[in-house]
Each structure stands twice: as C-alpha cells, then as structure tokens.
Design a protein around this motif. Sequence first.
Motif, mmCIF file in Angstrom:
data_model
loop_
_atom_site.group_PDB
_atom_site.id
_atom_site.type_symbol
_atom_site.label_atom_id
_atom_site.label_comp_id
_atom_site.label_asym_id
_atom_site.label_seq_id
_atom_site.Cartn_x
_atom_site.Cartn_y
_atom_site.Cartn_z
ATOM 1 N N UNK A 156 0.729 -1.082 0.021
ATOM 2 C CA UNK A 156 0.085 -0.109 0.194
ATOM 3 C C UNK A 156 0.851 1.422 -0.052
ATOM 4 N N UNK A 157 2.085 1.046 0.631
ATOM 5 C CA UNK A 157 2.735 2.349 0.665
ATOM 6 C C UNK A 157 3.434 2.820 -0.704
ATOM 7 N N UNK A 158 3.616 1.560 -1.456
ATOM 8 C CA UNK A 158 3.936 1.805 -2.894
ATOM 9 C C UNK A 158 2.892 2.253 -3.936
ATOM 10 N N UNK A 159 1.694 1.868 -3.736
ATOM 11 C CA UNK A 159 0.366 1.881 -4.433
ATOM 12 C C UNK A 159 0.059 3.365 -4.015
ATOM 13 N N UNK A 160 0.138 3.939 -2.919
ATOM 14 C CA UNK A 160 -0.194 5.141 -2.378
ATOM 15 C C UNK A 160 0.968 6.381 -3.092
ATOM 16 N N UNK A 161 2.091 5.713 -3.147
ATOM 17 C CA UNK A 161 2.968 6.489 -3.705
ATOM 18 C C UNK A 161 2.967 6.773 -5.054
ATOM 19 N N UNK A 162 1.896 6.330 -5.855
ATOM 20 C CA UNK A 162 1.749 6.773 -7.404
ATOM 21 C C UNK A 162 1.813 5.542 -8.185
ATOM 22 N N UNK A 163 2.178 4.215 -7.349
ATOM 23 C CA UNK A 163 2.439 3.195 -8.703
ATOM 24 C C UNK A 163 1.116 2.236 -8.504
ATOM 25 N N UNK A 164 0.742 2.178 -9.853
ATOM 26 C CA UNK A 164 -0.642 1.545 -10.268
ATOM 27 C C UNK A 164 -0.406 0.446 -11.309
ATOM 28 N N UNK A 165 -0.984 -0.584 -11.376
ATOM 29 C CA UNK A 165 -1.357 -1.573 -12.231
ATOM 30 C C UNK A 165 -2.542 -2.333 -12.136
ATOM 31 N N UNK A 166 -3.071 -2.841 -12.988
ATOM 32 C CA UNK A 166 -4.068 -3.870 -12.750
ATOM 33 C C UNK A 166 -3.712 -5.088 -11.942
ATOM 34 N N UNK A 167 -2.438 -5.650 -12.005
ATOM 35 C CA UNK A 167 -1.888 -6.614 -11.230
ATOM 36 C C UNK A 167 -1.575 -6.231 -9.733
ATOM 37 N N UNK A 168 -1.389 -5.046 -9.590
ATOM 38 C CA UNK A 168 -0.965 -4.530 -8.110
ATOM 39 C C UNK A 168 -2.470 -4.292 -7.558
ATOM 40 N N UNK A 169 -3.096 -3.677 -8.095
ATOM 41 C CA UNK A 169 -4.645 -3.526 -7.708
ATOM 42 C C UNK A 169 -5.012 -4.820 -7.235
ATOM 43 N N UNK A 170 -5.103 -5.883 -8.087
ATOM 44 C CA UNK A 170 -5.661 -7.339 -7.859
ATOM 45 C C UNK A 170 -5.119 -7.742 -6.538
ATOM 46 N N UNK A 171 -3.963 -7.540 -6.185
ATOM 47 C CA UNK A 171 -3.189 -7.748 -4.781
ATOM 48 C C UNK A 171 -3.883 -7.316 -3.860
ATOM 49 N N UNK A 172 -4.195 -5.989 -3.959
ATOM 50 C CA UNK A 172 -5.042 -5.280 -2.833
ATOM 51 C C UNK A 172 -6.496 -5.849 -2.523
ATOM 52 N N UNK A 173 -7.019 -6.126 -3.674
ATOM 53 C CA UNK A 173 -8.208 -6.903 -3.629
ATOM 54 C C UNK A 173 -8.227 -8.287 -2.702
ATOM 55 N N UNK A 174 -7.224 -8.820 -3.252
ATOM 56 C CA UNK A 174 -6.981 -10.462 -2.552
ATOM 57 C C UNK A 174 -6.450 -10.006 -1.075
ATOM 58 N N UNK A 175 -5.873 -9.107 -0.736
ATOM 59 C CA UNK A 175 -5.474 -8.952 0.540
ATOM 60 C C UNK A 175 -6.770 -8.702 1.430
ATOM 61 N N UNK A 176 -7.603 -7.931 0.981
ATOM 62 C CA UNK A 176 -8.841 -8.055 1.782
ATOM 63 C C UNK A 176 -9.760 -9.060 1.944
ATOM 64 N N UNK A 177 -9.569 -9.767 0.833
ATOM 65 C CA UNK A 177 -10.584 -11.190 1.006
ATOM 66 C C UNK A 177 -9.463 -12.113 1.715
ATOM 67 N N UNK A 178 -8.367 -11.957 1.848
ATOM 68 C CA UNK A 178 -7.805 -12.977 2.686
ATOM 69 C C UNK A 178 -7.652 -12.441 4.140
ATOM 70 N N UNK A 179 -7.885 -11.086 4.445
ATOM 71 C CA UNK A 179 -8.139 -10.625 5.685
ATOM 72 C C UNK A 179 -9.244 -10.665 6.281
ATOM 73 N N UNK A 180 -10.370 -10.979 5.707
ATOM 74 C CA UNK A 180 -11.708 -11.403 6.010
ATOM 75 C C UNK A 180 -11.993 -12.124 7.148
ATOM 76 N N UNK A 181 -11.216 -13.161 7.370
ATOM 77 C CA UNK A 181 -11.532 -14.049 8.290
ATOM 78 C C UNK A 181 -11.010 -13.499 9.674
ATOM 79 N N UNK A 182 -10.035 -12.580 9.736
ATOM 80 C CA UNK A 182 -9.336 -12.268 10.904
ATOM 81 C C UNK A 182 -10.101 -10.792 11.317
ATOM 82 N N UNK A 183 -10.820 -10.320 10.664
ATOM 83 C CA UNK A 183 -11.398 -8.837 11.022
ATOM 84 C C UNK A 183 -12.014 -9.008 12.414
ATOM 85 N N UNK A 184 -12.584 -10.072 12.760
ATOM 86 C CA UNK A 184 -13.464 -10.112 14.038
ATOM 87 C C UNK A 184 -12.686 -10.690 14.999
ATOM 88 N N UNK A 185 -11.189 -10.802 15.058
ATOM 89 C CA UNK A 185 -10.441 -11.384 15.935
ATOM 90 C C UNK A 185 -9.689 -10.290 16.803
#
Length: 205
Positions: A156-185
Amino acid sequence: MDLKRRRTRRFNLGFRREALQIAQASVDGERYAAATPRERALLGVVHARTLAANCHNQEAAWALLRAEDDLSNAHAGIREPDRTFFFGEASLAHETACTLRDLGDHQRAIKEFRRSVRTRGTAFRRTHAVTLGYMGATQTAQDGVEEACATWTSVLDAMEDGIYSGRARQRVVEMRQLLSPYRKRGISTVGVLDARAAAYLAQVD
C-alpha cells in the motif's frame, strides 16, 4: 504472438493443459537449444509454472533447477534478445516462488519472494509491489497474518506513492479477501490495514 505470451494468456483463461503444451513446445527441440542462456531460463521457469499448475511436481522442481542453471550461464558477453532484458535474478526468484507456492511449499516460496524483493532494482517498482502482494498472501497460508500485514503495508505504501497497475490492484483486492476471516479477532493491525486498503480501492475504482 510468442510462446510465452500465448502460454500466459491460455493459463490466465484457465486452460492449464493447453498452457503446458505450449510451454513444453518452447523447451523442446532446436528453438530452446539455439536460445541464449537468459532466454532459456525464462522459457524454463514458465515451463516450471505450468508443470506445477498441472500437478507435475517433480518435473516442476527439475525445471526450476534447469532455469537456475541457465541463468547462471548468462553474462555480459552474450548478446541477449531485447525481450529478455528484464529477466534476472529477481524475476527468476519471483517465478520460482510462484511455482513453489503452487506446489504447496509455502516456506520456500516465501524465501524466494524475499530474494526477489531484495535483488530487484528500483526501475521495476510495480512488479516489486506485485511480488510483495504475493508474498503476503503466502504468509497468510502459513498462519503468519501479522507478518503478512507488515508485507502488505509495503504494498500500500507503494500504491499510494503513485504506483498503479491492474495486477498490483488485484493484490490489494486479494489482500482484503484474505484478511476477511481475521477482522473479528481484534487484531489491530488487520483492522488498520483493511481500512486503508478499502480507502485505496474506493479512490482508484
């Protein structure tokens, strides 16, 4: 369209057997024999990934070793095709890590992702972010969610610093999906990172 691009397109569409046939053709016969070391390494690691995707585990491991050997024979005195300029130790480590991940060897995959991050130059910042994204996902498979959060923070540091690509964005989407089971812990780092990722996606979508 060259064999690598054809293989990638077919693989991304889910045609794993066809992708393996294309990759196999690229390492058989005169074309591979006549290729430069760096080109052979690139073809070889693509072959390894398709072997892993088709559950040919031992063959994939051998293909990785051959790709490593081929790249070790590359040097400045050999004129390489322009299309292989990007393929060096960092790229090989990235592709090796993805192959090991697909084989279920998460510990060694993380080691190779780290090698890729350590050796990649600053000219490839988007690819760097993608590698970190994959590494974080693999760390969660090892139940290392806090370690993954530290890795994903760098994404996210890199993305917010102006780096963007479809593949990098997809990693952020995947990140949220993988974090989902941990949100209530009640893991504070998870909540902070997830909120930050959601804000980023809302901004770029």
